[in-house]
Design a protein around this motif. Structure first.
Motif: not given
Length: 432
Positions: A88-96
Protein backbone atom coordinates in the motif's frame (compact mmCIF):
# COMPACT_ATOMS: atom_id res chain seq x y z
CA UNK A 1 19.30 8.42 7.63
CA UNK A 2 17.80 8.51 11.13
CA UNK A 3 15.18 10.80 12.60
CA UNK A 4 15.80 12.12 16.15
CA UNK A 5 13.46 10.74 18.81
CA UNK A 6 12.25 14.28 19.62
CA UNK A 7 10.64 14.51 16.18
CA UNK A 8 8.13 11.74 16.81
CA UNK A 9 5.49 13.47 14.72
CA UNK A 10 7.78 13.53 11.70
CA UNK A 11 8.71 9.86 11.94
CA UNK A 12 5.40 8.64 10.38
CA UNK A 13 5.96 11.09 7.51
CA UNK A 14 9.42 9.69 6.91
CA UNK A 15 7.98 6.18 6.99
CA UNK A 16 5.30 7.18 4.48
CA UNK A 17 7.84 8.66 2.07
CA UNK A 18 10.79 6.27 2.32
CA UNK A 19 10.01 3.65 4.96
CA UNK A 20 9.73 -0.11 4.37
CA UNK A 21 6.46 -1.44 3.05
CA UNK A 22 5.50 -4.53 5.04
CA UNK A 23 3.61 -7.29 3.22
CA UNK A 24 0.30 -8.47 4.65
CA UNK A 25 0.35 -11.14 7.33
CA UNK A 26 -1.12 -14.56 6.73
CA UNK A 27 -3.93 -14.01 9.22
CA UNK A 28 -5.62 -11.02 7.61
CA UNK A 29 -7.42 -12.97 4.84
CA UNK A 30 -10.91 -14.38 5.49
CA UNK A 31 -11.50 -18.11 5.64
CA UNK A 32 -13.19 -18.26 2.26
CA UNK A 33 -10.19 -16.67 0.50
CA UNK A 34 -8.34 -19.92 -0.45
CA UNK A 35 -11.46 -21.25 -2.19
CA UNK A 36 -12.31 -18.10 -4.12
CA UNK A 37 -8.81 -16.74 -4.63
CA UNK A 38 -8.37 -17.70 -8.29
CA UNK A 39 -11.82 -16.48 -9.49
CA UNK A 40 -11.44 -13.23 -7.56
CA UNK A 41 -7.95 -12.59 -8.94
CA UNK A 42 -9.18 -13.20 -12.47
CA UNK A 43 -12.15 -10.91 -11.96
CA UNK A 44 -9.88 -8.22 -10.48
CA UNK A 45 -7.53 -8.37 -13.48
CA UNK A 46 -10.46 -8.03 -15.88
CA UNK A 47 -11.77 -5.09 -13.87
CA UNK A 48 -8.37 -3.34 -13.94
CA UNK A 49 -8.06 -3.88 -17.68
CA UNK A 50 -11.56 -2.49 -18.20
CA UNK A 51 -10.85 0.57 -16.02
CA UNK A 52 -7.60 1.20 -17.89
CA UNK A 53 -9.32 1.05 -21.27
CA UNK A 54 -12.11 3.31 -19.97
CA UNK A 55 -9.53 5.79 -18.66
CA UNK A 56 -7.73 5.88 -22.01
CA UNK A 57 -11.00 6.49 -23.89
CA UNK A 58 -12.04 9.19 -21.41
CA UNK A 59 -8.76 11.08 -21.71
CA UNK A 60 -8.86 10.90 -25.50
CA UNK A 61 -12.54 11.85 -25.85
CA UNK A 62 -12.98 14.44 -23.10
CA UNK A 63 -9.53 16.02 -23.03
CA UNK A 64 -8.33 15.31 -26.54
CA UNK A 65 -5.02 13.92 -25.27
CA UNK A 66 -2.82 11.97 -27.67
CA UNK A 67 -2.58 8.24 -27.20
CA UNK A 68 1.07 8.42 -26.05
CA UNK A 69 0.03 10.64 -23.14
CA UNK A 70 -3.36 9.08 -22.39
CA UNK A 71 -2.03 5.54 -21.92
CA UNK A 72 0.61 6.42 -19.23
CA UNK A 73 -1.90 8.56 -17.34
CA UNK A 74 -4.48 5.78 -17.49
CA UNK A 75 -2.01 3.15 -16.30
CA UNK A 76 -0.88 5.47 -13.50
CA UNK A 77 -4.50 5.68 -12.35
CA UNK A 78 -5.25 1.94 -12.26
CA UNK A 79 -1.85 0.35 -11.55
CA UNK A 80 -1.76 1.52 -7.89
CA UNK A 81 -4.98 -0.41 -7.23
CA UNK A 82 -3.24 -3.68 -8.17
CA UNK A 83 -0.14 -2.81 -6.12
CA UNK A 84 -2.08 -1.65 -3.04
CA UNK A 85 -3.13 -5.17 -2.01
CA UNK A 86 0.50 -6.16 -1.42
CA UNK A 87 2.35 -2.82 -1.07
CA UNK A 88 0.00 0.00 0.00
CA UNK A 89 2.81 2.47 0.66
CA UNK A 90 4.29 1.87 -2.78
CA UNK A 91 0.83 2.27 -4.32
CA UNK A 92 0.35 5.63 -2.60
CA UNK A 93 3.81 6.77 -3.74
CA UNK A 94 2.80 5.99 -7.33
CA UNK A 95 -0.64 7.52 -6.96
CA UNK A 96 0.32 10.79 -5.27
CA UNK A 97 2.46 12.41 -8.03
CA UNK A 98 -0.26 11.64 -10.56
CA UNK A 99 -2.64 13.86 -8.58
CA UNK A 100 -0.54 16.77 -9.88
CA UNK A 101 0.07 15.31 -13.37
CA UNK A 102 -3.50 14.16 -13.92
CA UNK A 103 -4.96 17.69 -14.09
CA UNK A 104 -3.48 18.32 -17.53
CA UNK A 105 -6.02 19.79 -20.01
CA UNK A 106 -9.08 19.02 -17.92
CA UNK A 107 -12.34 20.27 -19.42
CA UNK A 108 -14.26 23.10 -17.67
CA UNK A 109 -17.42 20.98 -17.80
CA UNK A 110 -15.79 18.35 -15.54
CA UNK A 111 -16.68 18.52 -11.84
CA UNK A 112 -13.16 17.46 -10.84
CA UNK A 113 -9.80 18.06 -12.47
CA UNK A 114 -9.13 14.30 -12.29
CA UNK A 115 -10.90 11.74 -14.41
CA UNK A 116 -13.30 9.33 -12.64
CA UNK A 117 -10.98 6.28 -12.74
CA UNK A 118 -8.21 8.27 -11.02
CA UNK A 119 -10.61 9.38 -8.28
CA UNK A 120 -11.73 5.77 -7.72
CA UNK A 121 -8.13 4.53 -7.66
CA UNK A 122 -7.02 7.19 -5.18
CA UNK A 123 -9.87 6.40 -2.77
CA UNK A 124 -9.16 2.65 -3.08
CA UNK A 125 -5.44 3.07 -2.34
CA UNK A 126 -6.10 5.32 0.63
CA UNK A 127 -8.66 2.88 2.02
CA UNK A 128 -6.17 -0.02 1.89
CA UNK A 129 -3.49 2.21 3.41
CA UNK A 130 -5.80 3.19 6.29
CA UNK A 131 -6.48 -0.48 7.03
CA UNK A 132 -2.86 -1.65 6.83
CA UNK A 133 -0.65 1.24 7.98
CA UNK A 134 -0.33 2.87 11.38
CA UNK A 135 -2.57 5.79 12.33
CA UNK A 136 0.24 8.35 12.00
CA UNK A 137 1.20 7.16 8.52
CA UNK A 138 -2.43 7.16 7.35
CA UNK A 139 -3.00 10.65 8.76
CA UNK A 140 0.01 12.04 6.93
CA UNK A 141 -1.15 10.35 3.72
CA UNK A 142 -4.60 11.94 4.09
CA UNK A 143 -3.12 15.40 4.73
CA UNK A 144 -0.78 15.25 1.76
CA UNK A 145 -3.54 13.95 -0.52
CA UNK A 146 -5.77 16.88 0.40
CA UNK A 147 -3.17 19.42 -0.78
CA UNK A 148 -3.77 18.95 -4.54
CA UNK A 149 -7.52 18.81 -3.84
CA UNK A 150 -7.52 22.37 -2.48
CA UNK A 151 -5.04 23.48 -5.17
CA UNK A 152 -7.00 22.27 -8.19
CA UNK A 153 -10.63 21.86 -7.08
CA UNK A 154 -13.04 24.34 -8.60
CA UNK A 155 -14.95 25.14 -5.37
CA UNK A 156 -13.91 24.91 -1.69
CA UNK A 157 -17.06 22.88 -0.99
CA UNK A 158 -15.58 20.00 -2.97
CA UNK A 159 -12.48 20.09 -0.76
CA UNK A 160 -14.53 20.08 2.44
CA UNK A 161 -16.50 17.10 1.22
CA UNK A 162 -13.26 15.25 0.50
CA UNK A 163 -12.03 16.05 4.04
CA UNK A 164 -15.15 14.45 5.52
CA UNK A 165 -14.81 11.43 3.21
CA UNK A 166 -11.14 10.92 4.07
CA UNK A 167 -11.87 11.28 7.79
CA UNK A 168 -14.56 8.59 7.62
CA UNK A 169 -12.30 6.22 5.67
CA UNK A 170 -9.43 6.89 8.09
CA UNK A 171 -11.55 6.15 11.16
CA UNK A 172 -13.09 3.01 9.70
CA UNK A 173 -9.72 1.71 8.53
CA UNK A 174 -8.10 2.42 11.89
CA UNK A 175 -10.88 0.60 13.75
CA UNK A 176 -10.64 -2.37 11.41
CA UNK A 177 -6.85 -2.51 11.84
CA UNK A 178 -7.09 -2.36 15.64
CA UNK A 179 -9.68 -5.12 15.60
CA UNK A 180 -7.42 -7.34 13.52
CA UNK A 181 -4.51 -6.63 15.87
CA UNK A 182 -6.66 -7.62 18.85
CA UNK A 183 -7.65 -10.85 17.13
CA UNK A 184 -4.04 -11.68 16.34
CA UNK A 185 -3.07 -10.95 19.95
CA UNK A 186 -5.77 -13.35 21.14
CA UNK A 187 -4.54 -16.02 18.73
CA UNK A 188 -0.95 -15.57 19.90
CA UNK A 189 -2.07 -15.77 23.52
CA UNK A 190 -3.95 -18.99 22.77
CA UNK A 191 -0.82 -20.42 21.12
CA UNK A 192 1.26 -19.47 24.15
CA UNK A 193 -1.29 -21.18 26.38
CA UNK A 194 -1.05 -24.33 24.27
CA UNK A 195 2.75 -24.22 24.45
CA UNK A 196 2.56 -23.80 28.22
CA UNK A 197 0.24 -26.80 28.47
CA UNK A 198 2.62 -28.83 26.32
CA UNK A 199 5.57 -27.76 28.49
CA UNK A 200 3.75 -28.78 31.63
CA UNK A 201 2.88 -32.12 30.07
CA UNK A 202 6.57 -32.66 29.27
CA UNK A 203 7.54 -31.78 32.83
CA UNK A 204 4.95 -34.17 34.22
CA UNK A 205 6.24 -36.92 31.94
CA UNK A 206 9.81 -36.21 33.00
CA UNK A 207 8.76 -36.40 36.64
CA UNK A 208 7.04 -39.72 36.00
CA UNK A 209 10.14 -41.09 34.27
CA UNK A 210 12.32 -39.89 37.14
CA UNK A 211 10.02 -41.58 39.66
CA UNK A 212 10.08 -44.87 37.72
CA UNK A 213 13.86 -44.77 37.37
CA UNK A 214 14.24 -44.09 41.06
CA UNK A 215 11.90 -46.92 42.02
CA UNK A 216 13.46 -49.48 39.68
CA UNK A 217 17.02 -48.70 38.62
CA UNK A 218 18.24 -46.86 41.69
CA UNK A 219 16.85 -49.57 43.97
CA UNK A 220 18.65 -52.36 42.12
CA UNK A 221 21.90 -50.40 42.02
CA UNK A 222 21.69 -49.82 45.76
CA UNK A 223 21.19 -53.55 46.32
CA UNK A 224 24.22 -54.34 44.14
CA UNK A 225 26.36 -51.89 46.08
CA UNK A 226 25.22 -53.25 49.46
CA UNK A 227 25.73 -56.89 48.46
CA UNK A 228 29.17 -56.17 47.02
CA UNK A 229 30.21 -54.36 50.21
CA UNK A 230 28.93 -57.05 52.58
CA UNK A 231 30.13 -60.07 50.56
CA UNK A 232 33.70 -60.06 52.01
CA UNK A 233 32.24 -60.18 55.54
CA UNK A 234 29.74 -62.92 54.74
CA UNK A 235 32.31 -65.06 52.92
CA UNK A 236 35.33 -65.37 55.22
CA UNK A 237 37.33 -67.62 52.88
CA UNK A 238 37.50 -65.17 49.97
CA UNK A 239 41.01 -64.59 48.58
CA UNK A 240 42.36 -61.08 48.46
CA UNK A 241 41.85 -60.63 44.66
CA UNK A 242 38.18 -61.54 45.07
CA UNK A 243 37.80 -59.05 47.92
CA UNK A 244 39.36 -56.33 45.74
CA UNK A 245 36.96 -57.19 42.93
CA UNK A 246 33.96 -56.92 45.25
CA UNK A 247 35.28 -53.56 46.41
CA UNK A 248 35.57 -52.40 42.79
CA UNK A 249 32.00 -53.56 42.10
CA UNK A 250 30.73 -51.63 45.11
CA UNK A 251 32.62 -48.51 44.04
CA UNK A 252 31.24 -48.71 40.49
CA UNK A 253 27.72 -49.18 41.83
CA UNK A 254 28.08 -46.14 44.12
CA UNK A 255 29.37 -44.06 41.22
CA UNK A 256 26.46 -45.22 39.09
CA UNK A 257 24.09 -44.19 41.89
CA UNK A 258 25.67 -40.73 41.99
CA UNK A 259 25.20 -40.31 38.24
CA UNK A 260 21.67 -41.63 38.55
CA UNK A 261 20.79 -39.09 41.25
CA UNK A 262 22.19 -36.29 39.08
CA UNK A 263 20.11 -37.49 36.14
CA UNK A 264 16.99 -37.70 38.28
CA UNK A 265 17.60 -34.17 39.50
CA UNK A 266 17.74 -32.91 35.89
CA UNK A 267 14.54 -34.76 35.00
CA UNK A 268 12.67 -33.38 38.02
CA UNK A 269 13.89 -29.80 37.58
CA UNK A 270 11.61 -27.35 35.76
CA UNK A 271 14.48 -25.03 34.91
CA UNK A 272 17.38 -25.79 32.63
CA UNK A 273 19.99 -24.39 35.05
CA UNK A 274 23.50 -25.74 34.60
CA UNK A 275 24.80 -28.41 36.96
CA UNK A 276 27.02 -27.21 39.78
CA UNK A 277 28.58 -30.60 40.53
CA UNK A 278 32.09 -31.08 39.07
CA UNK A 279 32.18 -33.12 35.88
CA UNK A 280 34.89 -35.65 35.07
CA UNK A 281 37.56 -34.75 32.58
CA UNK A 282 40.92 -35.85 31.19
CA UNK A 283 42.47 -35.98 34.65
CA UNK A 284 39.92 -38.62 35.69
CA UNK A 285 40.58 -41.03 32.83
CA UNK A 286 43.52 -42.61 34.69
CA UNK A 287 41.24 -43.37 37.64
CA UNK A 288 38.64 -44.77 35.22
CA UNK A 289 41.24 -47.10 33.72
CA UNK A 290 42.38 -48.16 37.20
CA UNK A 291 38.78 -48.98 38.13
CA UNK A 292 38.51 -51.13 35.01
CA UNK A 293 41.67 -52.99 36.06
CA UNK A 294 40.22 -53.63 39.50
CA UNK A 295 37.14 -55.05 37.79
CA UNK A 296 39.32 -57.65 36.05
CA UNK A 297 40.02 -56.01 32.70
CA UNK A 298 43.47 -55.86 31.16
CA UNK A 299 43.80 -52.16 30.30
CA UNK A 300 46.82 -50.04 29.45
CA UNK A 301 46.83 -46.24 29.25
CA UNK A 302 49.09 -44.36 26.88
CA UNK A 303 48.81 -40.63 27.58
CA UNK A 304 51.18 -38.49 25.56
CA UNK A 305 52.15 -35.06 26.94
CA UNK A 306 50.79 -32.00 25.12
CA UNK A 307 53.19 -30.45 22.60
CA UNK A 308 54.94 -27.29 23.73
CA UNK A 309 57.01 -24.65 22.04
CA UNK A 310 59.70 -24.86 24.74
CA UNK A 311 60.24 -28.62 24.60
CA UNK A 312 62.08 -30.25 21.75
CA UNK A 313 61.04 -33.46 20.07
CA UNK A 314 63.52 -35.53 22.12
CA UNK A 315 62.51 -34.19 25.53
CA UNK A 316 60.42 -36.34 27.88
CA UNK A 317 57.20 -35.39 29.61
CA UNK A 318 59.12 -34.61 32.84
CA UNK A 319 61.38 -32.20 30.98
CA UNK A 320 58.48 -30.48 29.28
CA UNK A 321 56.72 -29.79 32.60
CA UNK A 322 53.03 -29.55 33.43
CA UNK A 323 50.63 -27.73 31.11
CA UNK A 324 50.50 -24.66 33.34
CA UNK A 325 54.27 -24.18 33.10
CA UNK A 326 54.55 -24.81 29.38
CA UNK A 327 51.81 -22.37 28.39
CA UNK A 328 49.29 -25.05 27.31
CA UNK A 329 45.98 -24.36 29.06
CA UNK A 330 44.57 -27.84 28.39
CA UNK A 331 41.30 -28.72 26.69
CA UNK A 332 38.05 -26.95 27.58
CA UNK A 333 35.78 -28.59 30.13
CA UNK A 334 33.27 -29.81 27.52
CA UNK A 335 36.06 -31.52 25.52
CA UNK A 336 37.47 -33.20 28.62
CA UNK A 337 34.02 -34.46 29.60
CA UNK A 338 33.37 -35.81 26.11
CA UNK A 339 36.73 -37.62 26.08
CA UNK A 340 36.00 -39.15 29.49
CA UNK A 341 32.54 -40.36 28.45
CA UNK A 342 33.86 -41.84 25.19
CA UNK A 343 36.57 -43.79 27.05
CA UNK A 344 34.02 -44.88 29.66
CA UNK A 345 31.57 -46.21 27.08
CA UNK A 346 34.33 -47.83 25.00
CA UNK A 347 35.65 -49.70 28.05
CA UNK A 348 32.13 -50.84 28.90
CA UNK A 349 31.64 -52.12 25.36
CA UNK A 350 34.98 -53.94 25.44
CA UNK A 351 34.09 -55.63 28.74
CA UNK A 352 30.67 -56.63 27.44
CA UNK A 353 31.53 -57.75 23.89
CA UNK A 354 35.16 -58.94 24.29
CA UNK A 355 35.63 -60.19 27.88
CA UNK A 356 39.24 -61.07 28.64
CA UNK A 357 40.67 -59.12 25.71
CA UNK A 358 43.49 -56.64 26.28
CA UNK A 359 42.39 -53.03 25.87
CA UNK A 360 44.60 -50.08 25.04
CA UNK A 361 43.51 -46.50 25.75
CA UNK A 362 45.49 -43.80 23.93
CA UNK A 363 45.21 -40.06 24.52
CA UNK A 364 46.97 -37.61 22.23
CA UNK A 365 46.37 -34.02 23.47
CA UNK A 366 47.63 -31.39 21.05
CA UNK A 367 47.51 -27.61 20.83
CA UNK A 368 44.17 -27.47 18.97
CA UNK A 369 42.57 -30.89 19.51
CA UNK A 370 42.75 -34.18 21.34
CA UNK A 371 42.66 -37.67 19.85
CA UNK A 372 41.05 -40.44 21.89
CA UNK A 373 41.59 -44.06 20.82
CA UNK A 374 40.34 -47.23 22.53
CA UNK A 375 41.13 -50.61 20.93
CA UNK A 376 40.89 -54.21 22.06
CA UNK A 377 42.62 -57.23 20.55
CA UNK A 378 41.10 -60.53 19.45
CA UNK A 379 41.94 -62.66 22.52
CA UNK A 380 38.44 -62.34 23.98
CA UNK A 381 34.99 -63.23 22.74
CA UNK A 382 34.54 -62.37 19.07
CA UNK A 383 33.25 -58.89 18.51
CA UNK A 384 30.35 -60.08 16.39
CA UNK A 385 29.03 -62.46 19.06
CA UNK A 386 25.37 -62.01 19.94
CA UNK A 387 24.70 -59.85 22.98
CA UNK A 388 21.64 -59.09 25.01
CA UNK A 389 19.76 -56.02 23.79
CA UNK A 390 20.77 -53.33 21.35
CA UNK A 391 22.40 -50.39 23.10
CA UNK A 392 23.07 -46.85 21.97
CA UNK A 393 26.70 -46.57 23.05
CA UNK A 394 28.22 -45.93 19.61
CA UNK A 395 25.44 -43.49 18.76
CA UNK A 396 26.02 -41.57 21.98
CA UNK A 397 29.79 -41.36 21.40
CA UNK A 398 29.28 -40.19 17.83
CA UNK A 399 26.83 -37.50 18.98
CA UNK A 400 29.27 -36.21 21.61
CA UNK A 401 32.02 -35.87 19.01
CA UNK A 402 29.77 -34.15 16.46
CA UNK A 403 28.42 -31.69 19.02
CA UNK A 404 31.98 -30.45 19.47
CA UNK A 405 32.64 -30.31 15.73
CA UNK A 406 34.89 -33.39 15.82
CA UNK A 407 34.99 -36.76 14.08
CA UNK A 408 34.24 -40.27 15.30
CA UNK A 409 34.98 -43.70 13.83
CA UNK A 410 34.25 -47.19 15.18
CA UNK A 411 35.10 -50.31 13.20
CA UNK A 412 36.59 -53.80 13.57
CA UNK A 413 40.39 -53.90 13.29
CA UNK A 414 42.69 -56.93 13.36
CA UNK A 415 40.08 -59.22 14.89
CA UNK A 416 39.27 -56.69 17.61
CA UNK A 417 37.50 -53.36 17.62
CA UNK A 418 38.75 -49.78 17.52
CA UNK A 419 37.03 -46.59 18.61
CA UNK A 420 38.68 -43.28 17.71
CA UNK A 421 37.50 -39.69 18.19
CA UNK A 422 39.10 -36.34 17.35
CA UNK A 423 37.77 -33.49 19.49
CA UNK A 424 38.77 -29.91 18.53
CA UNK A 425 39.13 -27.32 21.28
CA UNK A 426 37.34 -24.60 19.29
CA UNK A 427 34.24 -26.66 18.49
CA UNK A 428 30.63 -25.62 18.94
CA UNK A 429 30.62 -26.19 22.69
CA UNK A 430 34.29 -26.40 23.34
CA UNK A 431 34.82 -22.83 24.45
CA UNK A 432 31.95 -22.58 26.84
Amino acid sequence: MSIPSSLGVVRPLWHLIAGPDQPPTSGWRPRWWPRWRIPLVQAGLLLLIGLTVAAVNYLQDERNLPELLAIPLALGSTLPMAVALRRPLLAWRICYPLLYLGVVDFSPREAWPWHPMQVIGTLFVFGILAVRADTGVSTWAAGLTLIPVFLFAETPANGYGIIVLFAVVLLLGDQFRRRRQSQRALVEQAELSELEKARRAVLEERTRIAREMHDVVAHHMSMIAVQAETAPYRLDTLPEPARAEFTAIAGSARQALTDMRRLLGVLRSESASPETAPQPGLADIAELVEAARRAGMVVTLDESPPPTEQAGPSETAEQAGPPEETGHAGPPEAVGLAAYRIVQEALANAARHAPGAAVRVTLRPEQEMITVRVENDDTGTPTGAPTRGAGHGLTGMRERARLLGGTFTAAPAGGGFTVEAELPYDGKDGNR
